[in-house]
Design a protein around this motif. Structure first.
Motif, PDB file in Angstrom:
ATOM      1  N   GLN A  56       0.830  -1.209   0.000  1.00  0.00           N
ATOM      2  CA  GLN A  56       0.000   0.000   0.000  1.00  0.00           C
ATOM      3  C   GLN A  56       0.868   1.265   0.000  1.00  0.00           C
ATOM      4  OE1 GLN A  56      -2.878  -0.411  -0.830  1.00  0.00           O
ATOM      5  NE2 GLN A  56      -3.517  -2.446  -0.104  1.00  0.00           N
ATOM      6  N   GLN A  57       1.938   1.214   0.781  1.00  0.00           N
ATOM      7  CA  GLN A  57       2.804   2.385   0.887  1.00  0.00           C
ATOM      8  C   GLN A  57       3.539   2.689  -0.422  1.00  0.00           C
ATOM      9  OE1 GLN A  57       2.891   4.420   3.510  1.00  0.00           O
ATOM     10  NE2 GLN A  57       1.359   3.040   4.438  1.00  0.00           N
ATOM     11  N   ASN A  58       3.849   1.641  -1.159  1.00  0.00           N
ATOM     12  CA  ASN A  58       4.694   1.822  -2.344  1.00  0.00           C
ATOM     13  C   ASN A  58       3.971   1.561  -3.657  1.00  0.00           C
ATOM     14  OD1 ASN A  58       7.562   2.220  -1.131  1.00  0.00           O
ATOM     15  ND2 ASN A  58       6.679   0.483  -0.015  1.00  0.00           N
ATOM     16  N   LYS A  59       2.667   1.450  -3.546  1.00  0.00           N
ATOM     17  CA  LYS A  59       1.850   1.088  -4.698  1.00  0.00           C
ATOM     18  C   LYS A  59       2.118   1.990  -5.904  1.00  0.00           C
ATOM     19  CE  LYS A  59      -2.797   1.222  -4.356  1.00  0.00           C
ATOM     20  NZ  LYS A  59      -4.084   0.753  -3.729  1.00  0.00           N
ATOM     21  N   LYS A  60       2.239   3.260  -5.616  1.00  0.00           N
ATOM     22  CA  LYS A  60       2.417   4.235  -6.695  1.00  0.00           C
ATOM     23  C   LYS A  60       3.671   3.947  -7.506  1.00  0.00           C
ATOM     24  CE  LYS A  60       0.390   8.750  -6.569  1.00  0.00           C
ATOM     25  NZ  LYS A  60       0.237   9.967  -5.785  1.00  0.00           N
ATOM     26  N   GLN A  61       4.726   3.699  -6.738  1.00  0.00           N
ATOM     27  CA  GLN A  61       5.998   3.428  -7.401  1.00  0.00           C
ATOM     28  C   GLN A  61       5.992   2.079  -8.122  1.00  0.00           C
ATOM     29  OE1 GLN A  61       9.199   3.829  -4.609  1.00  0.00           O
ATOM     30  NE2 GLN A  61      10.445   4.925  -6.102  1.00  0.00           N
ATOM     31  N   ILE A  62       5.432   1.096  -7.435  1.00  0.00           N
ATOM     32  CA  ILE A  62       5.429  -0.255  -8.014  1.00  0.00           C
ATOM     33  C   ILE A  62       4.662  -0.272  -9.331  1.00  0.00           C
ATOM     34  CG2 ILE A  62       4.591  -2.633  -7.706  1.00  0.00           C
ATOM     35  CD1 ILE A  62       5.013  -2.216  -4.650  1.00  0.00           C
TER      36      ILE A  62
END
Lengths: 457, 260
Positions: free
Chosen positions: A19-25
């Motif tokens: 959830q924290q890194n969803k944007k980057q992933i």
């Protein structure tokens, strides 16, 4: 709501990490990928990690490893990587197209992200293929690698960003084999997800060699998924050579789906690796398909290698041959779980399975479990599993001809291992692998000489 | 130094051997000189093969008493491979099949291992192949056999010929042939016997272990010993073998059992 941070389960941590890194992933992902990731993380949320008592993971408890102190990397890091210096490929007879994946990301110091040949063959970065050919990729990606109760496939589907894509259109043949080299290089302990997708269409042919290596001594945890589709009357050979250092953990998930009358060979040679779990699922979807699965594990010290295989006979007239062997020394442990599932309509199935193991010490352990589930009545199936020691009569025979005991033992182990190697379809690879295995048995191989020549310990 | 100890090639002194607390050899005494052929005969279960294995160094039994001196040196502490390198050869009653180990690789490793022991360089491939061709002729062995795995799928006769072929290649000073004649038809028997006879020389000795007399029609022994219940109960020349052929072992058994 959890009261304290300590109460967070390992699974919770991964969900949070996503959830924290969803944007980057998912940066730049087409819509279908975004949806697939969401589906995957929800599926992971439902299943969590396999519990210690989980039948399919009885001997391989992975949650503590996933709970270890690991760093994550969601963008390719700019590692100064002297291609020619650290790394040189030494497979003389193997004239292959080499594709490198570094810490889960396609690595291309020169050349292009995606090789698109005039005849339509495509190979290179999966991430790039997702962008350029979303419709083609969407037809296959995640369609066979089930996320139903498959923790590690779900996790990989949510987190993986890159890997290798191979597409061989109808009637075509790759001129050379493709060699995929998964490299791990970092200054801290690290987790890596990568994903491969191979599509071999009707009457097409491809050969793939996958090499797994560590280049630095840090602890690596790899969770990889390879999905392969073989079209009608096509041929696909996949040979995986695992040679990560003994402080690493590797979970591979290979899902092969075979159409009518296609032929597939999948081999896994495990030379080194601390804790290894290889999940292999072959599903013969179309009538008359045939598959040959090979496995060879060579373990010592406290290594642990778990081969979990499912051969799914979903159609009539399919043939499967499975041949797995293990040589285990010191305190190492091995697991073989071989399930053959013959569906009710899969008449005239021929399915054969062999798992032979040699224990070289009193403390090495092997757990083997053939598992045949047959729901059709006109089939030929057999399985055989053995766990034994080197044949004392044969040893004495060799010694009585002046060959020292140690050398005699090596000759017998070599012969035992070569029984698997001789079944590899690419003759050029046989010699090379045989040599590597010989070195491994003699203890001369710390890492793979196959590809990585100058690695430090 | 006691010159008596080195005058024999092989001297077995009061050898007692146990297998799992059961005494199989109960005090064997035997002298073999260079140039001699000894035949050891006896009914089944008398301990013939155990004696052969004890000489070659198999370790599934205990030597509880006695000595085996070979060229003045105690053999019992030597590993099987070192006995072989010192010139002892055992022709197996049941040659072992070793799948996956090719005959060529096996023989080359064996020869080079022997050479290494004598501080000689490994034999170059060309010379090795030449040597193989020469020695094959001695036992009329089919060339195809050397391309296969060790003894794998060989017929009974081929296995025995293969033993003599290996003997010819390794050129031992003391050869012990354990029931080399069992399971051979008359042609194979003649070939095997010719092989052994060709390798006879004043520097070498042979011990032939056999149940039947027929091999001794082809290989004429200097001495014949009868092994019964773990002891050598009778020794003589080749006429003893003839006597056994005519009358069987019963008369010897009776003699021994009456004494006991």
């Amino acid at each position: 709501m959890k009261d304290t941070l300590e109460a967070l389960s390992t699974a919770d941590k991964y969900i949070d990490l996503f959830q924290q890194n969803k944007k980057q992933i998912s940066n730049g992902d087409p819509q279908f990928m975004k949806e697939l990731r969401e589906e995957a993380i929800h599926s992971f949320e439902r299943t969590g990690f396999p519990l210690r008592k989980h039948e399919l993971y009885k001997f391989t408890h992975l949650e503590p490893v996933f709970d270890g102190e690991l760093s994550f990397q969601f963008t390719p890091r700019n590692i100064q990587f002297e291609d020619s210096e650290i790394f040189s490929c030494d497979v003389p007879m193997l004239n292959a197209n080499v594709l490198t994946v570094l810490n889960g990301f396609y690595y291309y110091p020169s050349g292009s992200l995606l090789n698109e040949l005039d005849n339509g063959i495509i190979y290179g970065s999966l991430k790039e293929a997702i962008h350029r050919y979303p419709d083609l990729v969407a037809r296959y990606l995640g369609k066979n690698a089930s996320m139903q109760n498959e923790t590690f496939v779900s996790l990989n589907t949510a987190f993986s960003q890159d890997g290798i894509f191979i597409y061989v259109p109808e009637g075509l043949q790759m001129e050379k084999p493709i060699q995929i080299i998964h490299l791990l290089l970092s200054d801290k302990n690290q987790m890596v997800h990568h994903r491969n997708l191979f599509i071999v269409e009707k009457n097409a042919k491809a050969e793939v060699i996958i090499c797994d290596h560590t280049l630095s001594p840090q602890m690596f945890l790899t969770n990889s998924v390879t999905e392969a589709y073989t079209g009608e009357n096509s041929d696909l050979d996949i040979l995986r050579l695992q040679n990560e250092h003994n402080n690493s953990c590797q979970v591979t998930n290979t899902w092969i789906s075979q159409d009518r009358a296609s032929r597939c060979q999948h081999g896994t040679i495990t030379l080194h690796g601390g804790m290894v779990r290889n999940n292999l699922h072959v599903r013969m979807e179309g009538e008359g398909a045939s598959t040959s699965t090979l496995g060879l594990i060579l373990t010592d010290k406290i290594q642990h290698v778990d081969s979990f295989t499912v051969i799914d006979h979903a159609s009539p007239n399919c043939t499967s041959n499975q041949y797995y062997k293990g040589v285990l020394d010191d305190m190492s442990t091995g697991v073989f779980n071989g399930k053959i599932h013959v569906h009710p309509n899969a008449q005239k199935t021929e399915a054969f399975q062999t798992n032979n193991n040699i224990l070289l010490s009193n403390t090495a352990k092997m757990h083997t479990k053939p598992q045949l589930e047959i729901y059709a009545d006109d089939v030929k199936c057999s399985h055989g599993a053995t766990i034994g020691q080197l044949d004392e009569d044969a040893l004495f025979y060799l010694q009585s001809r002046g060959i020292p005991r140690d050398e005699s033992r090596l000759m017998l182990m070599d012969a035992f291992a070569n029984d698997v190697i001789s079944r590899i379809q690419q003759p050029a690879l046989q010699d090379r692998i045989s040599e590597l295995v010989g070195k491994r048995l003699r203890g001369e191989l710390s890492r793979c000489n196959n590809c990585v020549m100058h690695c430090q310990d | 130094m006691n010159t008596n100890e080195v005058s024999y090639m092989l001297e077995i002194k009061d050898l007692r051997v146990n297998i799992e607390d059961k005494e199989i050899l109960k005090g064997i005494n035997l002298h073999v000189n260079a140039g001699e052929v000894h035949a050891i005969m006896g009914p089944n279960g008398s301990g013939k093969s155990t004696l052969a294995s004890a000489l070659a160094g198999r370790d599934y039994f205990d030597i509880t008493h006695g000595k085996i001196l070979y060229e003045g040196r105690d053999l019992t502490e030597l590993a099987p491979e070192d006995r072989a390198r010192e010139g002892i050869f055992l022709g197996f009653q049941y040659p072992v099949e070793i799948p996956g180990v090719s005959m060529v690789n096996f023989l080359r490793t064996a020869i080079n291992s022997m050479r290494k022991y004598r501080n000689q360089e490994p034999l170059p491939a060309g010379e090795f192949l030449k040597l193989m061709r020469e020695k094959k002729k001695i036992v009329e062995i089919d060339s195809d056999l050397t391309n296969r795995s060790v003894n794998e799928g060989f017929s009974g006769g081929e296995k025995k010929k293969n033993e003599i072929f290996q003997m010819a290649l390794l050129d031992p000073r003391l050869a012990i042939l354990d029931e080399t004649d069992s399971g051979l038809d008359i042609d194979a028997l003649r070939i095997v016997a010719n092989g052994v006879n060709n390798l006879r020389s004043p520097e070498k000795a042979t011990i032939i272990i056999t149940h039947y007399q027929r091999l001794l029609d082809y290989i004429i022994p200097d001495f014949v010993h009868v092994l019964y219940k773990g002891r050598i109960v009778k020794s003589g020349d080749k006429s003893l073998a003839k006597e056994l052929e005519e009358h069987g072992y019963d008369w010897i058994k009776q003699e021994v059992d009456m004494d006991a």
